[in-house]
Scaffold this motif. Sequence first.
Motif, PDB file in Angstrom:
ATOM      1  N   ARG A  40     -80.143  12.877   1.677  1.00 56.91           N
ATOM      2  CA  ARG A  40     -81.397  13.392   2.234  1.00 56.91           C
ATOM      3  C   ARG A  40     -81.184  14.567   3.180  1.00 56.91           C
ATOM      4  NH1 ARG A  40     -85.807   9.057   3.909  1.00 56.91           N
ATOM      5  NH2 ARG A  40     -86.934  11.029   3.922  1.00 56.91           N
ATOM      6  N   ILE A  41     -79.941  15.016   3.341  1.00 55.73           N
ATOM      7  CA  ILE A  41     -79.690  16.190   4.169  1.00 55.73           C
ATOM      8  C   ILE A  41     -79.909  17.448   3.343  1.00 55.73           C
ATOM      9  CG2 ILE A  41     -77.794  17.537   5.168  1.00 55.73           C
ATOM     10  CD1 ILE A  41     -76.869  15.173   6.625  1.00 55.73           C
ATOM     11  N   ASN A  42     -80.555  18.443   3.946  1.00 56.66           N
ATOM     12  CA  ASN A  42     -80.756  19.726   3.293  1.00 56.66           C
ATOM     13  C   ASN A  42     -79.475  20.547   3.399  1.00 56.66           C
ATOM     14  OD1 ASN A  42     -83.639  19.626   2.555  1.00 56.66           O
ATOM     15  ND2 ASN A  42     -83.936  19.441   4.759  1.00 56.66           N
ATOM     16  N   LEU A  43     -78.963  20.980   2.256  1.00 52.74           N
ATOM     17  CA  LEU A  43     -77.726  21.761   2.224  1.00 52.74           C
ATOM     18  C   LEU A  43     -77.986  23.085   1.522  1.00 52.74           C
ATOM     19  CD1 LEU A  43     -74.642  21.997   2.627  1.00 52.74           C
ATOM     20  CD2 LEU A  43     -74.370  20.884   0.391  1.00 52.74           C
ATOM     21  N   GLY A  44     -77.538  24.176   2.154  1.00 54.89           N
ATOM     22  CA  GLY A  44     -77.679  25.502   1.565  1.00 54.89           C
ATOM     23  C   GLY A  44     -76.329  26.188   1.468  1.00 54.89           C
ATOM     24  N   LEU A  45     -76.271  27.279   0.694  1.00 56.52           N
ATOM     25  CA  LEU A  45     -75.014  27.992   0.476  1.00 56.52           C
ATOM     26  C   LEU A  45     -75.208  29.486   0.683  1.00 56.52           C
ATOM     27  CD1 LEU A  45     -72.022  27.905  -0.485  1.00 56.52           C
ATOM     28  CD2 LEU A  45     -72.898  28.284  -2.811  1.00 56.52           C
ATOM     29  N   VAL A  46     -74.307  30.060   1.482  1.00 53.80           N
ATOM     30  CA  VAL A  46     -74.260  31.504   1.708  1.00 53.80           C
ATOM     31  C   VAL A  46     -72.874  31.997   1.342  1.00 53.80           C
ATOM     32  CG1 VAL A  46     -74.196  33.292   3.495  1.00 53.80           C
ATOM     33  CG2 VAL A  46     -76.028  31.591   3.496  1.00 53.80           C
ATOM     34  N   SER A  47     -72.808  33.106   0.613  1.00 58.50           N
ATOM     35  CA  SER A  47     -71.519  33.756   0.347  1.00 58.50           C
ATOM     36  C   SER A  47     -71.537  35.117   1.028  1.00 58.50           C
ATOM     37  CB  SER A  47     -71.290  33.918  -1.156  1.00 58.50           C
ATOM     38  OG  SER A  47     -72.178  34.870  -1.704  1.00 58.50           O
ATOM     39  N   PHE A  48     -70.386  35.534   1.520  1.00 56.21           N
ATOM     40  CA  PHE A  48     -70.330  36.844   2.174  1.00 56.21           C
ATOM     41  C   PHE A  48     -68.984  37.523   1.897  1.00 56.21           C
ATOM     42  CE2 PHE A  48     -68.736  33.769   5.221  1.00 56.21           C
ATOM     43  CZ  PHE A  48     -67.615  34.375   5.775  1.00 56.21           C
ATOM     44  N   SER A  49     -69.076  38.821   1.675  1.00 52.78           N
ATOM     45  CA  SER A  49     -67.907  39.699   1.609  1.00 52.78           C
ATOM     46  C   SER A  49     -68.263  40.902   2.479  1.00 52.78           C
ATOM     47  CB  SER A  49     -67.583  40.075   0.161  1.00 52.78           C
ATOM     48  OG  SER A  49     -68.724  40.567  -0.510  1.00 52.78           O
ATOM     49  N   GLY A  50     -68.633  42.063   1.837  1.00 52.75           N
ATOM     50  CA  GLY A  50     -69.111  43.173   2.648  1.00 52.75           C
ATOM     51  C   GLY A  50     -70.542  42.982   3.096  1.00 52.75           C
ATOM     52  N   SER A  51     -71.264  42.090   2.459  1.00 57.29           N
ATOM     53  CA  SER A  51     -72.627  41.717   2.831  1.00 57.29           C
ATOM     54  C   SER A  51     -72.766  40.218   2.583  1.00 57.29           C
ATOM     55  CB  SER A  51     -73.655  42.504   2.006  1.00 57.29           C
ATOM     56  OG  SER A  51     -73.477  42.243   0.624  1.00 57.29           O
ATOM     57  N   ALA A  52     -73.901  39.684   2.950  1.00 56.14           N
ATOM     58  CA  ALA A  52     -74.114  38.242   2.796  1.00 56.14           C
ATOM     59  C   ALA A  52     -75.337  37.988   1.948  1.00 56.14           C
ATOM     60  CB  ALA A  52     -74.270  37.573   4.156  1.00 56.14           C
ATOM     61  N   ALA A  53     -75.308  36.879   1.222  1.00 56.22           N
ATOM     62  CA  ALA A  53     -76.430  36.513   0.368  1.00 56.22           C
ATOM     63  C   ALA A  53     -76.626  35.010   0.420  1.00 56.22           C
ATOM     64  CB  ALA A  53     -76.181  36.956  -1.067  1.00 56.22           C
TER      65      ALA A  53
END
Length: 319
Positions: free
Chosen positions: A126-139
């Motif tokens: 029930r925990i909300n989990l998100g994903l961000v990837s970053f190199s020269g910018s982040a998404a």
Amino acid sequence: MSFLSAHWLWLLLAVAALLAWHIVVSLRRERYAARLASASTLASVLPMRPQWWRRHVPAALLLLTLTGMVVALGRPAMSTQVPRERATIMLAIDVSNSMAATDISPNRLAAAKQGAQAFVDQLPPRINLGLVSFSGSAAVLVPPTTDREAVRSAINSLQLGPATAIGEGIYASLQAITTIGERLTDTGQTPPPAAIVLISDGETTRGRPNSQAAQAAKEAHVPVDTIAYGTPNGTLDVGGQLIPVPVNEPALRQIADQTGGSHHKATSGDELTSIYKGLGSSIGYRKEFREVTPAFVGASLGLGLAAAAFALAFGRRLP
């Protein structure tokens, strides 16, 4: 173990006093019996003394019963891990080209993906989990969600890119946390607690500085748990030339310290997986004290019945 009404534990002194009284009485009885045993005429007419355990075992059981009852009055409670029902966690993973270094088999990024999957497995559903990837910018690849398959799929699809923007990775994570918080506020709910788990092997070469992003996280009351991934001797093969890509642990430690998060260092895939599992346990669960008084009441009742049965069977009287 802790006690919710610890003041009752003072009664244990009374139990200790009863124990001392029993010892004194037993010693006096033994000395008196020894004096009688010296008279052969009395010894021939006195019945054989009962074995020592017939006298002491009921008393011991009774003292244990009293001890259990006093402990029960103290309302004992034990710490247990309870899954968090509402929380938001953003997993921010560095996908800069240095993550292709093979100082960690098969390479840093592949091992990081495996460790991230272990982190997903560790979190309560029930925990909300998100994903961000970053190199020269982040998404933001996956906004906070309880859909674990979406997160797994996005982790497997991570691709390398040039440069490193750790600060942008933190800002993107904060924006995703703010968005879900505003959505819950609009529905009359209180925004849940949030945290960022960030893994990187390098230092910021593009975008806003780490200190600025860490300050934003601190002001938002979002701790950033950082994992420095790689070894000091890591190298990257670029056109046949080995380029040093050592892990920058101090930069990541500073982010964690500034935001109130924890810092970890992993130099192998196994270490990273272990750290991820540990973070999953600490972030995804909260410690809660649960009262275990009934267990002590039941044990005391059982000991009391045993004392009574033993005394009636061998002494023909209650202790």
